[in-house]
Design a protein around this motif. Structure first.
Motif, PDB file in Angstrom:
ATOM      1  N   LEU A  23       0.814  -1.268   0.036  1.00 38.22           N
ATOM      2  CA  LEU A  23       0.139  -0.027   0.108  1.00 38.22           C
ATOM      3  C   LEU A  23       0.960   1.253   0.103  1.00 38.22           C
ATOM      4  O   LEU A  23       0.704   2.162  -0.538  1.00 38.22           O
ATOM      5  CB  LEU A  23      -0.928  -0.007   1.019  1.00 38.22           C
ATOM      6  N   ARG A  24       1.951   1.175   0.690  1.00 38.01           N
ATOM      7  CA  ARG A  24       2.915   2.405   0.683  1.00 38.01           C
ATOM      8  C   ARG A  24       3.584   2.616  -0.599  1.00 38.01           C
ATOM      9  O   ARG A  24       3.729   3.920  -0.817  1.00 38.01           O
ATOM     10  CB  ARG A  24       3.975   2.126   2.114  1.00 38.01           C
ATOM     11  N   ILE A  25       4.025   1.550  -1.345  1.00 36.99           N
ATOM     12  CA  ILE A  25       4.651   1.845  -2.527  1.00 36.99           C
ATOM     13  C   ILE A  25       3.471   2.103  -3.449  1.00 36.99           C
ATOM     14  O   ILE A  25       3.976   3.025  -4.293  1.00 36.99           O
ATOM     15  CB  ILE A  25       5.140   0.455  -2.750  1.00 36.99           C
ATOM     16  N   GLY A  75      12.831   1.337 -14.910  1.00 32.92           N
ATOM     17  CA  GLY A  75      14.072   2.117 -14.574  1.00 32.92           C
ATOM     18  C   GLY A  75      13.929   2.491 -12.953  1.00 32.92           C
ATOM     19  O   GLY A  75      14.919   2.386 -12.279  1.00 32.92           O
ATOM     20  N   LEU A  76      12.687   2.579 -12.360  1.00 34.40           N
ATOM     21  CA  LEU A  76      12.510   2.557 -10.945  1.00 34.40           C
ATOM     22  C   LEU A  76      12.761   1.425 -10.141  1.00 34.40           C
ATOM     23  O   LEU A  76      13.005   1.278  -9.038  1.00 34.40           O
ATOM     24  CB  LEU A  76      11.122   3.099 -10.722  1.00 34.40           C
ATOM     25  N   LYS A  77      12.539   0.163 -10.847  1.00 29.88           N
ATOM     26  CA  LYS A  77      12.703  -1.124 -10.103  1.00 29.88           C
ATOM     27  C   LYS A  77      14.385  -1.455 -10.207  1.00 29.88           C
ATOM     28  O   LYS A  77      14.569  -2.588  -9.462  1.00 29.88           O
ATOM     29  CB  LYS A  77      12.067  -2.333 -10.896  1.00 29.88           C
ATOM     30  N   THR A  78      15.019  -0.800 -10.679  1.00 30.13           N
ATOM     31  CA  THR A  78      16.589  -1.097 -10.791  1.00 30.13           C
ATOM     32  C   THR A  78      17.235  -0.750  -9.481  1.00 30.13           C
ATOM     33  O   THR A  78      18.140  -1.472  -9.186  1.00 30.13           O
ATOM     34  CB  THR A  78      17.456  -0.229 -11.916  1.00 30.13           C
ATOM     35  N   ASP A  79      16.915  -0.049  -8.575  1.00 33.96           N
ATOM     36  CA  ASP A  79      17.606   0.285  -7.519  1.00 33.96           C
ATOM     37  C   ASP A  79      16.265   0.783  -6.401  1.00 33.96           C
ATOM     38  O   ASP A  79      15.126   1.059  -6.878  1.00 33.96           O
ATOM     39  CB  ASP A  79      18.399   1.537  -7.733  1.00 33.96           C
ATOM     40  N   LEU A  90      12.219   2.740  -0.750  1.00 39.97           N
ATOM     41  CA  LEU A  90      11.087   1.835  -1.300  1.00 39.97           C
ATOM     42  C   LEU A  90      11.782   0.798  -2.351  1.00 39.97           C
ATOM     43  O   LEU A  90      12.192   1.302  -3.041  1.00 39.97           O
ATOM     44  CB  LEU A  90       9.970   2.501  -1.940  1.00 39.97           C
ATOM     45  N   ASP A  91      11.161  -0.496  -2.062  1.00 41.34           N
ATOM     46  CA  ASP A  91      11.875  -1.531  -3.100  1.00 41.34           C
ATOM     47  C   ASP A  91      10.476  -1.869  -3.972  1.00 41.34           C
ATOM     48  O   ASP A  91       9.588  -2.484  -3.693  1.00 41.34           O
ATOM     49  CB  ASP A  91      12.266  -2.785  -2.373  1.00 41.34           C
ATOM     50  N   LEU A  92      10.293  -1.311  -5.096  1.00 41.72           N
ATOM     51  CA  LEU A  92       9.571  -1.572  -6.080  1.00 41.72           C
ATOM     52  C   LEU A  92       9.334  -3.032  -6.773  1.00 41.72           C
ATOM     53  O   LEU A  92       8.289  -3.269  -7.140  1.00 41.72           O
ATOM     54  CB  LEU A  92       9.585  -0.758  -7.164  1.00 41.72           C
ATOM     55  N   LYS A  93      10.518  -3.761  -6.463  1.00 39.88           N
ATOM     56  CA  LYS A  93      10.500  -4.966  -7.243  1.00 39.88           C
ATOM     57  C   LYS A  93       9.749  -5.861  -6.336  1.00 39.88           C
ATOM     58  O   LYS A  93       9.671  -7.048  -6.571  1.00 39.88           O
ATOM     59  CB  LYS A  93      12.039  -5.540  -7.232  1.00 39.88           C
ATOM     60  N   SER A  94       9.349  -5.697  -4.919  1.00 40.07           N
ATOM     61  CA  SER A  94       8.868  -6.609  -4.201  1.00 40.07           C
ATOM     62  C   SER A  94       7.400  -6.631  -4.268  1.00 40.07           C
ATOM     63  O   SER A  94       6.654  -7.425  -3.756  1.00 40.07           O
ATOM     64  CB  SER A  94       9.140  -6.095  -2.479  1.00 40.07           C
ATOM     65  N   SER A  97       4.001  -7.140 -10.432  1.00 39.11           N
ATOM     66  CA  SER A  97       4.096  -6.029 -11.464  1.00 39.11           C
ATOM     67  C   SER A  97       2.690  -5.541 -11.719  1.00 39.11           C
ATOM     68  O   SER A  97       2.650  -4.306 -12.301  1.00 39.11           O
ATOM     69  CB  SER A  97       4.751  -6.841 -12.786  1.00 39.11           C
ATOM     70  N   THR A  98       1.770  -6.337 -12.101  1.00 44.43           N
ATOM     71  CA  THR A  98       0.206  -6.099 -12.542  1.00 44.43           C
ATOM     72  C   THR A  98      -0.087  -5.233 -11.512  1.00 44.43           C
ATOM     73  O   THR A  98      -1.150  -4.169 -12.076  1.00 44.43           O
ATOM     74  CB  THR A  98      -0.513  -7.175 -12.848  1.00 44.43           C
ATOM     75  N   VAL A  99       0.229  -5.308 -10.130  1.00 43.29           N
ATOM     76  CA  VAL A  99      -0.526  -4.180  -9.070  1.00 43.29           C
ATOM     77  C   VAL A  99       0.219  -2.821  -9.251  1.00 43.29           C
ATOM     78  O   VAL A  99      -0.562  -1.835  -9.010  1.00 43.29           O
ATOM     79  CB  VAL A  99       0.065  -4.883  -7.729  1.00 43.29           C
ATOM     80  N   LEU A 100       1.346  -2.894  -9.598  1.00 43.63           N
ATOM     81  CA  LEU A 100       2.017  -1.549 -10.071  1.00 43.63           C
ATOM     82  C   LEU A 100       1.319  -0.755 -11.308  1.00 43.63           C
ATOM     83  O   LEU A 100       1.076   0.363 -11.337  1.00 43.63           O
ATOM     84  CB  LEU A 100       3.536  -1.564 -10.154  1.00 43.63           C
TER      85      LEU A 100
END
Length: 457
Positions: A23-25, A75-79, A90-94, A97-100
């Motif tokens: 939810l935070r991401i 690009g946001l998921k690289t770091d 925040l770690d967007l990889k966690s 993908s379809t939720v984002l």
């Protein structure tokens, strides 16, 4: 045909932490993209009252709203992404993908469409706002598999989260396929909305139903004592008044919470208690709306006419009045505050939407009509009898009938829906009946039968 079924889930502690992090991401990503869209919107236009010779816009920038914002995700998921104001990482990889991606397609895009283009009628919504923790409370899986719900084990499988215990208080209907899953955080825990679809079920077409005197019914919204709704068949349905019953308890908790400092643990506990009280009020209203709607639809009619109420104006605060010296004068707000609270507590707007949903499933339609003068004129004689709101009943010496004001208004609403109500000419300031349609025999027959039923009880 699509349906939404809501169930409660019981995630473990680690799952709750992960869902809160999601939810935070998602909230951060929504606010980030919304800021880019609003910056472009503000920097690429000129005020309406500005001179075009003075107000000059440079080269227009690319619209991030129309260029796919989802292209920024790789690009946001690289770091790790750093939140500027708090320094949070925040770690967007966690996050799945379809939720984002759904943050853009389902939330941001719809909000900007309503703001820029408007709805089908061309009416635009307000400027989209940045979401807080209290505003952004759900995320959705737009692409799901049919084996995620496992009714035998009472488990719902969610990617990256795992199996979550679910309480299937009612089984999913056979033949429907799962389309989307939405996880919602509420005051008392987590819930999921399962959107299911069955293309073999035909869609309801309300235009095929032609209203007549026998297959239709009128409804009048009542705010008098314990009455909620009056039907043209003689019934009166009771009200609930959920807020009135708990307003003193809610006021006490809110007052104690306001006395605590922000960030205090006791303030958080009182805030949770306040949220639970609000949740009970909302749930009791919803339960009352569904029970009342089912009771109305069980009458077996095909068309239901109700008042098309302008609830926004009915609950609007009166404008302040000032004299020449700037002193505020009485404007009648103290008298209308109680009535405004009663309108909000009754929640007629939510009830009519619920009634439309229940009636559509039963093969009936709900139509809103203008209620002008329907509560004042006698339904079988078209005379202005109920001139004051305090007149609740009228004894007709000619017909020897006792006419109830609310039931009479419900019959007039039915006549308006059928096009049988009188037309009024009020240009001169006085209401004059210019033309009327004869439904006196049907209405008199109904009132005589209603009087016989009341006498035999």
């Amino acid at each position: 045909m699509r349906l939404n079924y809501q169930y409660r889930i019981y995630p473990y502690t680690q799952q709750v932490q992960k869902m809160n992090e999601w939810l935070r991401i998602c909230r951060y990503l929504y606010n980030r993209w919304l800021g880019q869209c609003l910056d472009w919107w503000d920097s690429n236009r000129c005020p309406v009252n500005a001179c075009p010779l003075i107000c000059h816009l440079g080269e227009l920038a690319d619209n991030p709203y129309y260029t796919d914002l989802k292209a920024q995700l790789p690009g946001l998921k690289t770091d790790l992404v750093t939140v500027q104001w708090s320094g949070e990482l925040l770690d967007l990889k966690s996050v799945y993908s379809t939720v984002l991606q759904d943050v853009y397609t389902s939330r941001l895009k719809k909000a900007m469409d309503r703001y820029i283009q408007g709805d089908s009628n061309g009416k635009r919504s307000g400027r989209p706002r940045f979401k807080t923790e209290a505003d952004y409370r759900s995320f959705k899986f737009p692409q799901v598999k049919q084996d995620w719900p496992r009714p035998k084990n009472a488990v719902l499988y969610l990617p990256f989260i795992g199996g979550v215990q679910i309480r299937l208080h009612r089984p999913l209907p056979e033949g429907f396929k799962l389309k989307t899953v939405q996880a919602i955080k509420k005051a008392d825990g987590w819930y999921v909305n399962l959107c299911i679809e069955d293309p073999t079920v035909p869609e309801f077409t309300p235009d095929e139903i032609f209203p007549t005197w026998d297959n239709s019914i009128g409804m009048d919204a009542v705010l008098h004592e314990d009455d909620f709704l009056a039907l043209s068949d003689g019934q009166k349905l009771p009200s609930l008044k959920s807020f009135r019953k708990t307003q003193f308890l809610l006021a006490g908790v809110s007052k104690r919470k306001a006395a605590r400092k922000q960030g205090d643990n006791r303030r958080r506990k009182l805030a949770k208690r306040e949220a639970r009280i609000h949740q009970r009020i909302a749930r009791s209203r919803k339960d009352h709306a569904f029970k009342t709607a089912h009771k109305v639809v069980k009458s077996g009619h095909q068309v239901y006419f109700h008042e098309d109420l302008d609830l926004k104006n009915l609950t609007k605060r009166n404008k302040a009045k000032q004299d020449e010296d700037g002193k505020f004068l009485p404007n009648g707000q103290a008298a209308s505050s109680g009535l405004n609270k009663s309108w909000n507590d009754a929640a007629f707007g939510a009830f009519f939407k619920t009634l439309e949903y229940i009636a559509e499933k039963a093969g009936a339609k709900v139509v809103g009509v203008r209620p002008n003068h329907t509560s004042q004129f006698l339904s079988y004689r078209d005379e202005k009898i109920f001139t004051d709101c305090e007149i609740r009943e009228y004894w007709d010496e000619i017909e020897q009938l006792l006419v109830d004001r609310d039931i009479n208004a419900a019959i007039n609403i039915k006549r308006v829906g059928l096009g049988l109500f009188l037309t009024l000419n009020s240009r001169s300031g006085k209401i004059k009946v210019s033309h009327t349609h004869s439904t006196a025999m049907e209405v008199l027959r109904f009132f005589r039968g209603l009087q016989k039923r009341t006498l035999t009880r």
